[in-house]
Scaffold this motif. Structure first.
Motif, PDB file in Angstrom:
ATOM      1  N   CYS A 119       0.908  -1.302  -0.024  1.00  0.00           N
ATOM      2  CA  CYS A 119      -0.022  -0.048   0.038  1.00  0.00           C
ATOM      3  C   CYS A 119       0.673   1.334  -0.095  1.00  0.00           C
ATOM      4  O   CYS A 119       2.074   1.043   0.760  1.00  0.00           O
ATOM      5  CB  CYS A 119      -0.937  -0.066   1.288  1.00  0.00           C
ATOM      6  SG  CYS A 119      -0.266   0.017   2.865  1.00  0.00           S
ATOM      7  N   SER A 120       0.454   2.406  -0.556  1.00  0.00           N
ATOM      8  CA  SER A 120       1.065   3.587  -0.669  1.00  0.00           C
ATOM      9  C   SER A 120       0.426   4.901  -0.157  1.00  0.00           C
ATOM     10  O   SER A 120       0.648   5.892  -0.213  1.00  0.00           O
ATOM     11  CB  SER A 120       1.767   3.874  -2.163  1.00  0.00           C
ATOM     12  OG  SER A 120       0.396   3.889  -2.976  1.00  0.00           O
ATOM     13  N   GLN A 121      -0.882   4.371   0.353  1.00  0.00           N
ATOM     14  CA  GLN A 121      -1.894   5.487   0.664  1.00  0.00           C
ATOM     15  C   GLN A 121      -2.481   5.132   1.931  1.00  0.00           C
ATOM     16  O   GLN A 121      -2.773   3.951   2.230  1.00  0.00           O
ATOM     17  CB  GLN A 121      -2.731   6.061  -0.454  1.00  0.00           C
ATOM     18  CG  GLN A 121      -2.309   6.553  -1.852  1.00  0.00           C
ATOM     19  CD  GLN A 121      -3.472   6.752  -2.470  1.00  0.00           C
ATOM     20  OE1 GLN A 121      -4.591   6.281  -2.597  1.00  0.00           O
ATOM     21  NE2 GLN A 121      -3.184   7.802  -3.454  1.00  0.00           N
ATOM     22  N   CYS A 122      -2.796   6.238   2.736  1.00  0.00           N
ATOM     23  CA  CYS A 122      -3.615   5.892   4.201  1.00  0.00           C
ATOM     24  C   CYS A 122      -5.064   5.315   3.677  1.00  0.00           C
ATOM     25  O   CYS A 122      -5.298   5.667   2.342  1.00  0.00           O
ATOM     26  CB  CYS A 122      -3.577   7.026   4.999  1.00  0.00           C
ATOM     27  SG  CYS A 122      -4.227   8.344   4.394  1.00  0.00           S
ATOM     28  N   ILE A 123      -5.670   4.937   4.556  1.00  0.00           N
ATOM     29  CA  ILE A 123      -7.222   4.550   4.239  1.00  0.00           C
ATOM     30  C   ILE A 123      -8.149   5.750   3.574  1.00  0.00           C
ATOM     31  O   ILE A 123      -8.662   5.571   2.773  1.00  0.00           O
ATOM     32  CB  ILE A 123      -7.667   3.865   5.433  1.00  0.00           C
ATOM     33  CG1 ILE A 123      -7.116   2.728   5.852  1.00  0.00           C
ATOM     34  CG2 ILE A 123      -9.484   3.676   5.104  1.00  0.00           C
ATOM     35  CD1 ILE A 123      -7.441   2.128   7.192  1.00  0.00           C
ATOM     36  N   SER A 124      -7.837   6.865   4.322  1.00  0.00           N
ATOM     37  CA  SER A 124      -8.606   8.090   3.868  1.00  0.00           C
ATOM     38  C   SER A 124      -8.243   8.452   2.493  1.00  0.00           C
ATOM     39  O   SER A 124      -9.150   8.587   1.580  1.00  0.00           O
ATOM     40  CB  SER A 124      -8.452   9.175   4.577  1.00  0.00           C
ATOM     41  OG  SER A 124      -8.657   9.004   5.942  1.00  0.00           O
ATOM     42  N   CYS A 125      -7.110   8.522   1.976  1.00  0.00           N
ATOM     43  CA  CYS A 125      -6.769   9.050   0.755  1.00  0.00           C
ATOM     44  C   CYS A 125      -7.193   7.775  -0.231  1.00  0.00           C
ATOM     45  O   CYS A 125      -7.330   8.129  -1.456  1.00  0.00           O
ATOM     46  CB  CYS A 125      -5.229   9.050   0.701  1.00  0.00           C
ATOM     47  SG  CYS A 125      -4.825  10.898   1.648  1.00  0.00           S
ATOM     48  N   GLN A 126      -6.820   6.526   0.054  1.00  0.00           N
ATOM     49  CA  GLN A 126      -6.992   5.516  -0.666  1.00  0.00           C
ATOM     50  C   GLN A 126      -8.774   5.616  -0.970  1.00  0.00           C
ATOM     51  O   GLN A 126      -9.092   5.054  -2.159  1.00  0.00           O
ATOM     52  CB  GLN A 126      -6.940   3.993  -0.100  1.00  0.00           C
ATOM     53  CG  GLN A 126      -7.155   3.069  -0.962  1.00  0.00           C
ATOM     54  CD  GLN A 126      -6.071   2.869  -2.204  1.00  0.00           C
ATOM     55  OE1 GLN A 126      -5.025   3.279  -2.001  1.00  0.00           O
ATOM     56  NE2 GLN A 126      -6.815   2.616  -3.261  1.00  0.00           N
ATOM     57  N   SER A 127      -9.565   5.677   0.043  1.00  0.00           N
ATOM     58  CA  SER A 127     -10.891   5.798  -0.347  1.00  0.00           C
ATOM     59  C   SER A 127     -11.299   7.058  -1.192  1.00  0.00           C
ATOM     60  O   SER A 127     -12.179   6.890  -2.118  1.00  0.00           O
ATOM     61  CB  SER A 127     -11.651   6.054   0.918  1.00  0.00           C
ATOM     62  OG  SER A 127     -11.463   4.866   1.881  1.00  0.00           O
ATOM     63  N   LEU A 128     -10.515   8.233  -1.023  1.00  0.00           N
ATOM     64  CA  LEU A 128     -10.867   9.430  -1.846  1.00  0.00           C
ATOM     65  C   LEU A 128     -10.391   8.999  -3.316  1.00  0.00           C
ATOM     66  O   LEU A 128     -11.028   9.208  -4.597  1.00  0.00           O
ATOM     67  CB  LEU A 128     -10.265  10.555  -1.352  1.00  0.00           C
ATOM     68  CG  LEU A 128     -10.619  10.972  -0.134  1.00  0.00           C
ATOM     69  CD1 LEU A 128      -9.867  12.088   0.203  1.00  0.00           C
ATOM     70  CD2 LEU A 128     -12.070  11.648  -0.257  1.00  0.00           C
ATOM     71  N   SER A 129      -9.309   8.278  -3.604  1.00  0.00           N
ATOM     72  CA  SER A 129      -8.781   7.826  -4.761  1.00  0.00           C
ATOM     73  C   SER A 129      -9.821   7.210  -5.540  1.00  0.00           C
ATOM     74  O   SER A 129      -9.695   7.220  -6.579  1.00  0.00           O
ATOM     75  CB  SER A 129      -7.264   7.411  -4.600  1.00  0.00           C
ATOM     76  OG  SER A 129      -6.801   6.879  -5.849  1.00  0.00           O
ATOM     77  N   GLU A 130     -10.056   5.970  -4.803  1.00  0.00           N
ATOM     78  CA  GLU A 130     -11.223   5.231  -5.354  1.00  0.00           C
ATOM     79  C   GLU A 130     -12.345   5.806  -5.732  1.00  0.00           C
ATOM     80  O   GLU A 130     -12.992   5.126  -7.011  1.00  0.00           O
ATOM     81  CB  GLU A 130     -11.552   3.910  -4.461  1.00  0.00           C
ATOM     82  CG  GLU A 130     -10.276   2.960  -4.067  1.00  0.00           C
ATOM     83  CD  GLU A 130     -10.516   1.882  -3.237  1.00  0.00           C
ATOM     84  OE1 GLU A 130     -11.310   1.913  -2.442  1.00  0.00           O
ATOM     85  OE2 GLU A 130      -9.591   1.223  -3.220  1.00  0.00           O
ATOM     86  N   ARG A 131     -12.945   6.920  -5.089  1.00  0.00           N
ATOM     87  CA  ARG A 131     -13.898   7.567  -5.606  1.00  0.00           C
ATOM     88  C   ARG A 131     -13.705   8.592  -6.543  1.00  0.00           C
ATOM     89  O   ARG A 131     -14.666   9.287  -7.129  1.00  0.00           O
ATOM     90  CB  ARG A 131     -14.603   8.442  -4.349  1.00  0.00           C
ATOM     91  CG  ARG A 131     -15.062   7.400  -3.384  1.00  0.00           C
ATOM     92  CD  ARG A 131     -15.832   8.055  -2.178  1.00  0.00           C
ATOM     93  NE  ARG A 131     -16.255   7.122  -1.425  1.00  0.00           N
ATOM     94  CZ  ARG A 131     -16.003   7.434   0.137  1.00  0.00           C
ATOM     95  NH1 ARG A 131     -15.539   8.262   0.565  1.00  0.00           N
ATOM     96  NH2 ARG A 131     -16.703   6.570   0.646  1.00  0.00           N
TER      97      ARG A 131
END
Length: 74
Positions: free
Chosen positions: A56-68
């Motif tokens: 993983c390269s992003q925290c959960i918050s940033c990963q969620s934003l990225s997926e959206r």
């Protein structure tokens, strides 16, 4: 008494086993290490996330934003 079909089946099974072992070894080698800090916001990535999601390269918050499809503002 074993016939030629039995020998062929044994050979095929041996090759399948070898291919599966090689695939497992390659997969273990290709697993990348997780980053310690998020590449988007520079916050630390929790150890539990790094262990649960290798590479993983992003925290959960940033990963969620990225997926959206939402871009994170630094």
């Amino acid at each position: 008494m074993a016939d030629i079909a039995d020998f062929a089946n044994d050979l095929v099974q041996e090759r399948i086993d070898q291919a599966m072992a090689a695939r497992s070894a390659a997969k273990a080698e290709s697993t990348s290490h997780s980053l310690l800090f998020c590449e988007a916001c520079d916050d630390p990535i929790p150890e539990a996330r790094r262990l649960a999601q290798p590479g993983c390269s992003q925290c959960i918050s940033c990963q969620s934003l990225s997926e959206r499809g939402i871009r994170h503002a630094r």
